[in-house]
Scaffold this active site. Structure first.
Site, PDB file in Angstrom:
ATOM      1  N   GLN B 128     -55.579 -47.675  94.567  1.00 36.23           N
ATOM      2  CA  GLN B 128     -54.405 -48.837  94.434  1.00 36.23           C
ATOM      3  C   GLN B 128     -54.321 -49.867  93.154  1.00 36.23           C
ATOM      4  OE1 GLN B 128     -55.351 -52.597  97.189  1.00 36.23           O
ATOM      5  NE2 GLN B 128     -53.321 -53.175  97.445  1.00 36.23           N
ATOM      6  N   GLY B 129     -53.482 -50.301  92.537  1.00 36.74           N
ATOM      7  CA  GLY B 129     -52.831 -50.844  91.008  1.00 36.74           C
ATOM      8  C   GLY B 129     -52.757 -51.669  91.511  1.00 36.74           C
ATOM      9  N   TYR B 130     -53.037 -52.726  91.746  1.00 35.25           N
ATOM     10  CA  TYR B 130     -52.488 -54.782  92.104  1.00 35.25           C
ATOM     11  C   TYR B 130     -53.614 -55.327  90.786  1.00 35.25           C
ATOM     12  CZ  TYR B 130     -49.972 -54.113  96.338  1.00 35.25           C
ATOM     13  OH  TYR B 130     -48.874 -53.593  97.268  1.00 35.25           O
ATOM     14  N   SER B 131     -54.397 -55.737  90.777  1.00 34.76           N
ATOM     15  CA  SER B 131     -54.648 -56.705  90.143  1.00 34.76           C
ATOM     16  C   SER B 131     -55.420 -56.579  88.403  1.00 34.76           C
ATOM     17  CB  SER B 131     -56.408 -56.787  90.547  1.00 34.76           C
ATOM     18  OG  SER B 131     -56.576 -57.220  91.484  1.00 34.76           O
ATOM     19  N   GLU B 247     -52.213 -54.721 105.112  1.00 32.58           N
ATOM     20  CA  GLU B 247     -53.763 -54.277 105.146  1.00 32.58           C
ATOM     21  C   GLU B 247     -53.998 -55.458 105.061  1.00 32.58           C
ATOM     22  OE1 GLU B 247     -54.337 -54.916 100.761  1.00 32.58           O
ATOM     23  OE2 GLU B 247     -55.845 -54.221 100.375  1.00 32.58           O
ATOM     24  N   ASN B 387     -60.294 -65.550 100.385  1.00 39.12           N
ATOM     25  CA  ASN B 387     -59.932 -66.228 101.609  1.00 39.12           C
ATOM     26  C   ASN B 387     -59.340 -67.412 100.786  1.00 39.12           C
ATOM     27  OD1 ASN B 387     -61.511 -63.428 102.667  1.00 39.12           O
ATOM     28  ND2 ASN B 387     -62.500 -64.409 103.661  1.00 39.12           N
ATOM     29  N   GLU B 388     -59.701 -67.663  99.935  1.00 43.98           N
ATOM     30  CA  GLU B 388     -59.672 -68.957  99.364  1.00 43.98           C
ATOM     31  C   GLU B 388     -58.169 -69.063  99.882  1.00 43.98           C
ATOM     32  OE1 GLU B 388     -62.043 -67.923  97.859  1.00 43.98           O
ATOM     33  OE2 GLU B 388     -62.830 -69.092  98.564  1.00 43.98           O
TER      34      GLU B 388
END
Lengths: 373, 402
Positions: B128-131, B247, B387-388
């Site tokens: 997965q190429g997201y960040s 997800e 989680n923030e």
């Protein structure tokens, strides 16, 4: 799997909610709590009409044959409206214990009066050791003439100050160590009733028995362990439903407050520290309600193990307390006053946690792998 | 309420148990015992994926017409329970739980035909190429650019936290195709059907546990066809949000957490409390384990209600609640594991953790995995939206829905 309420349950829940919304405002409840008897004959009469008093009893004794899920369906709105009526002590504790005692004429007689709305009862069981485990009952009853003599001390007996009948658990002193279930009239000689109010507005009493003579026919059984365990398991589910109702109400009120209360020129819900506390309240409510509904379904099917009941009691106790404390903190100064419902919900949740073994007790049972309720 | 709708579960349980007892190889079982991450040992886990796929059981959550299994809610839980009871490695989630369901929902017929069989069969692994280094929680400020050129896009920039990219042969990614308007509006979703492309370089990143699970991927004018786009150009944010819902929610993760509880309980029964006696009898230990068990039970109940269609799961913030609960429980459980191991957990045993390495662990399997698991799971509250961010979303939906 289906964990939803049936149409009938939804309908009953709706009529209870509608009635309480109209007749059980925070102010009306406050007046009740401040009166000599912190409950209302009018409400009880309505409950009789709605069939709530007979709901969890078999048809043979004038009941409606309802299940524990039926009780959950109405107990959530009870919690949302902070109902102080003695439904738990009279119906779910004394009434169910009497019903569990089987075909006993004295039990049947009292039960009929309770279902008709003509009598209140109390179950004198816990003895201040922080556990509902029937094996820990130390109150003794020994043979005396034709009947029994009862000695011991019961702590925080809900409804005892206004009860027409006490249903008492005691260790039988005949060498078997069995658990006796006795019917005792509150006015009997040697019964010491020390009445008080609880922090959440209920009527309760410590009850002492000093050589109380009980006629033989008022001993319902000398083998009550299973009956009391089953009665308490269903009562825990109902009490948990009340707790979840209170948590739901607190979440709604607190979100509303945080969205409208402005400080530094903006609603406080915009501050991340406040927002994350709201999120934790939502998470706690979701956990508690899911466990309530799942456990209620198991209990209805007769498949709730002691561990399931302990998990439910622990979760509602622990998460309920956390939600109550978070609600007070989010409301700020006004949340610490007697004038706002928020603090009353917290006190109800504290009481729910403390009764029938608190969350620490039940968590340790779960962790030890040997729950005992 | 109704607990018992559906077919005979006992017979189904026996069928599942028999297959799971006989089908996995020794190496696959070893990989299961040595799993210390959501991402189990790669080669053995993909081999196990292919075995399950041949049985038709690789994708219970997929629609039947795409290769899913026609199981009831109860059967899905029975399958997962039996699976977790046997210490088998969990299948890698990227294909089966992320890009697969996304393509089923939003892919073109051509994309489905081309990619779904390989995902289902376990022949392809998608990273997965997201960040990006400058776009983590604030994902929409990503800058890795794709410039249209003829029938192609030309990609320049970098991606980070591309899990197991050094083992992957596919990648789904978000690229910037426009800088006009709101930052969410210029993003496009692309599928790369190979990673040995000119100009593409992969750098593995060693994590806290000592293993190269994550990677950084550099793009220097990498050319991919425009037909590899999912959804419209500049509409990739909508596509990505759809994927995030896969997800974060709708899972049967609690049986996996039950496995941790069983491991902890078994380990504690064999260890001595610092105060004497058996650790499992220590009141503080019992209380702490009890709290975790109760929370795992609640997560199980949340999942059961959600899968059975109860309205509790209709809340818009439900996926965020689920992600937060699951990740924090994983962290609390692995924390207790490391606590039970104590000093034994401090030994660095990378060789012994290798599948087929032949290096025996210094102590038992529990002490071998407890600390790496703890260290690896530090990422659980960071990936898939910290989680923030999840709590922000939950609070926002509470305030909006009041």
């Amino acid at each position: 799997m289906d964990f939803g309420f049936t149409d009938e349950q939804a309908l009953l829940r709706e009529s209870v909610t509608r009635y309480l919304e109209k007749n059980y405002s925070f102010e009306a409840r406050r007046a009740l709590v401040r009166s000599d008897r912190p409950f209302s004959p009018e409400v009880w009469a309505t409950f009789t009409e709605l069939g709530l008093l007979g709901l969890p009893f078999p048809e043979g004794v004038g009941g409606l044959g309802g299940s524990v899920v039926d009780v959950v369906a109405i107990a959530e709105p009870f919690g949302e409206h902070l109902l102080v009526e003695p439904y738990l002590p009279t119906i779910l504790l004394a009434g169910r214990a009497l019903a569990a005692a089987g075909e006993h004429p004295v039990a049947r007689d009292w039960l009929a009066r309770i279902v008709a709305g003509d009598a209140h009862g109390a179950l004198a069981h816990e003895e201040g050791r922080g556990t509902p485990d029937p094996a820990r009952v130390a109150t003794r009853c020994r043979r005396s003439g034709d009947g029994y003599r009862l000695d011991g001390e019961k702590r925080l007996v809900l409804g005892a100050a206004h009860a027409d009948v006490l249903v008492v658990t005691a260790r039988i002193d005949d060498g078997t160590g069995g658990l006796a279930l006795l019917v005792v009239e509150p006015g009997a000689s040697g019964v010491r009733i020390t009445p008080f109010r609880t922090i959440d507005g209920r009527s309760a009493a410590h009850v002492g028995f000093d050589a109380v003579e009980v006629p033989a026919e008022h001993c319902l059984t000398t083998d009550a362990h299973a009956a009391i365990t089953a009665t308490l398991a269903d009562a825990v589910v109902a009490l948990a439903a009340e707790g979840v109702g209170a948590m739901t109400a607190l979440l709604r009120r607190t979100a509303e407050y945080a969205a409208t209360r402005k400080q530094f020129g903006v609603p406080i819900a915009g501050f991340q520290a406040v927002a994350h506390r709201l999120a934790d309240m939502r998470i706690a409510c979701t956990k508690a309600r899911a466990t309530l509904l799942r456990t209620a379904a198991l209990a209805e099917a007769g498949r709730a193990a002691p561990r399931d009941i302990s998990v439910l009691k622990a979760q509602v106790g622990r998460l309920g307390r956390a939600v109550g404390e978070a609600a007070v903190q989010t409301h700020g100064g006004v949340g610490t006053t007697d004038e706002l419902a928020v603090g009353h919900y917290l006190k109800r949740l504290l009481a729910i946690d403390a009764m029938f073994g608190d969350s620490e007790y039940h968590l340790r049972l779960v962790g030890a792998g040997t729950p005992a309720v | 309420m109704d607990l018992d709708s559906g077919p005979d579960l006992d017979a189904f349980r026996r069928e599942v148990a028999e297959f799971l007892d006989t089908a996995p190889t020794d190496a696959i079982r070893e990989a299961g015992r040595k799993t210390t991450s959501v991402f189990a040992p790669f080669d053995e886990t993909m081999a196990w994926h292919r075995i399950l796929a041949r049985k038709g059981w690789a994708a219970p959550g997929w629609p039947v017409e795409h290769g899913g299994v026609d199981w009831t809610v109860e059967q899905r839980f029975v399958f997962t329970e039996e699976y977790c009871r046997r210490d088998l490695p969990p299948l890698l989630p990227n294909g089966l739980k992320m890009i697969g369901p996304l393509l089923i929902d939003l892919g073109t017929e051509e994309q489905k035909r081309r990619h779904l069989p390989g995902i289902l069969a376990g022949d392809d692994y998608w990273t997965q190429g997201y960040s990006e280094p400058g776009a983590g929680s604030d994902l929409a400020s990503l800058s890795c650019a794709a410039v249209p050129d003829g029938d192609d896009y030309v990609i320049t920039g970098s991606k980070i936290w591309t899990t197991l990219a050094h083992r992957a042969n596919r990648m789904f990614m978000l690229v910037r195709t426009s800088t006009a308007g709101k930052k969410q509006q210029g993003i496009t979703f692309l599928l790369l059907d190979r990673l040995d492309l000119p100009g593409l370089r992969i750098r593995p990143i060693v994590g806290l546990d000592g293993f190269p699970e994550q990677c950084e991927v550099f793009f220097d004018e990498v050319r991919v066809p425009q037909s590899a786009r999912v959804g419209a150009e500049n509409d990739g944010w909508t596509v990505a949000k759809h994927l995030l819902s896969h997800e974060r929610g709708g899972s049967t993760g609690s049986p996996w957490l039950d496995r941790f509880v069983r491991m902890i309980r078994a380990a504690a029964a064999e260890r001595t409390s610092p105060f004497g006696g058996v650790l499992a009898d220590d009141p503080v230990f019992q209380r702490d384990l009890g709290e975790l068990e109760a929370d795992v039970a609640s997560m199980r109940h949340i999942e059961e209600l959600a899968i059975s269609g109860h309205p509790i799961a209709d809340d818009p913030s439900f996926p965020s609640v689920n992600k937060t609960v699951n990740s924090e429980l994983t962290q609390r459980l692995t924390t207790l594991m490391a606590r039970v191991s104590g000093l034994e957990g401090l030994a660095l045993q990378l060789d012994a953790l290798g599948i087929g390495s032949g290096t025996a662990p210094l102590g038992d399997d529990f002490d071998l995995v407890s600390m790496p698991y703890y260290l690896n799971s530090r990422a659980a509250s960071i990936y898939a939206g910290t989680n923030e961010v999840q709590r922000d979303l939950i609070a926002r939906s509470l305030v909006a829905g009041r």
